[in-house]
Motif scaffolding. Structure first.
Motif, short mmCIF file in Angstrom:
data_model
loop_
_atom_site.label_atom_id
_atom_site.label_comp_id
_atom_site.label_asym_id
_atom_site.label_seq_id
_atom_site.Cartn_x
_atom_site.Cartn_y
_atom_site.Cartn_z
N SER A 15 -45.52 -18.45 -20.05
CA SER A 15 -44.50 -19.47 -20.27
C SER A 15 -43.48 -19.34 -19.15
CB SER A 15 -43.82 -19.25 -21.62
OG SER A 15 -42.73 -20.13 -21.75
N GLY A 16 -43.24 -20.44 -18.45
CA GLY A 16 -42.29 -20.40 -17.35
C GLY A 16 -42.94 -20.87 -16.06
N LEU A 17 -42.24 -20.71 -14.96
CA LEU A 17 -42.74 -21.13 -13.66
C LEU A 17 -43.50 -19.98 -13.02
CD1 LEU A 17 -42.67 -23.25 -11.33
CD2 LEU A 17 -40.63 -22.07 -10.52
N PRO A 54 -28.61 -14.06 -19.14
CA PRO A 54 -29.34 -14.43 -20.36
C PRO A 54 -30.73 -15.02 -20.14
CG PRO A 54 -27.09 -15.23 -20.44
CD PRO A 54 -27.31 -14.69 -19.06
N ALA A 55 -30.97 -15.73 -19.05
CA ALA A 55 -32.28 -16.35 -18.84
C ALA A 55 -32.47 -16.69 -17.37
CB ALA A 55 -32.41 -17.61 -19.68
N THR A 56 -33.71 -16.63 -16.90
CA THR A 56 -34.05 -17.10 -15.56
C THR A 56 -34.54 -18.53 -15.73
OG1 THR A 56 -34.81 -14.88 -15.01
CG2 THR A 56 -35.40 -16.65 -13.48
N THR A 57 -33.89 -19.49 -15.08
CA THR A 57 -34.24 -20.89 -15.30
C THR A 57 -35.10 -21.49 -14.19
OG1 THR A 57 -32.12 -21.57 -14.36
CG2 THR A 57 -32.23 -21.33 -16.75
N ASN A 58 -35.09 -20.91 -12.98
CA ASN A 58 -35.92 -21.44 -11.90
C ASN A 58 -36.02 -20.41 -10.79
OD1 ASN A 58 -37.51 -23.22 -10.50
ND2 ASN A 58 -36.07 -24.92 -10.63
N ILE A 59 -37.09 -20.50 -9.99
CA ILE A 59 -37.28 -19.62 -8.84
C ILE A 59 -37.84 -20.44 -7.69
CG2 ILE A 59 -37.58 -17.46 -10.11
CD1 ILE A 59 -40.58 -17.81 -9.92
N ALA A 60 -37.50 -20.04 -6.46
CA ALA A 60 -38.01 -20.70 -5.25
C ALA A 60 -37.82 -19.76 -4.06
CB ALA A 60 -37.27 -22.00 -5.00
N LEU A 69 -35.98 -14.80 -2.09
CA LEU A 69 -36.28 -15.39 -3.39
C LEU A 69 -34.97 -15.85 -4.00
CD1 LEU A 69 -38.34 -15.95 -5.70
CD2 LEU A 69 -37.66 -13.71 -6.61
N TYR A 70 -34.86 -17.14 -4.23
CA TYR A 70 -33.69 -17.71 -4.91
C TYR A 70 -34.05 -17.91 -6.37
CZ TYR A 70 -31.89 -18.72 -0.26
OH TYR A 70 -31.44 -18.61 1.03
N PHE A 71 -33.12 -17.61 -7.25
CA PHE A 71 -33.36 -17.90 -8.66
C PHE A 71 -32.06 -18.27 -9.34
CE2 PHE A 71 -32.69 -13.33 -8.45
CZ PHE A 71 -31.89 -13.04 -9.55
#
Length: 95
Positions: A15-17, A54-60, A69-71
């Protein structure tokens, strides 16, 4: 190389990117709190980045050499320098 919103590695649902590069896969898991998993292309866990939000919402990936790595989390943007290049984003050539 691919990027997908959901995938399966070693029979387990993800679940996730998930961004897969030749040397590693990088996965954010919004429900797994404050970390980003680093997996080999077969799904073996190589490591993780723990950031305490609390949560990682995106990575690139970005930077001149694609080794940053940006997140994002719900309220912050982070950047981590890596030893390996990530998946580059195609750029449009001028006409």
């Amino acid at each position: 190389m691919n990027a997908c919103s959901t995938s399966t590695i070693s029979g387990a649902a993800i679940s996730g990117l998930l961004i897969c590069c030749p040397t590693a896969c990088w996965q954010n898991r919004p429900t797994a709190c404050s970390l980003i998993y680093i997996l080999d292309p077969k799904g073996k866990k190589l490591g993780r980045i723990v950031h305490g939000q609390p949560a990682t919402t995106n990575i690139a990936f970005g930077g001149d050499d694609w080794k940053t790595l940006y997140f994002t989390t719900r309220s912050h943007l982070f950047a981590v320098k890596l030893n390996v290049a990530g998946l580059p984003v195609p750029t449009r050539k001028p006409a």
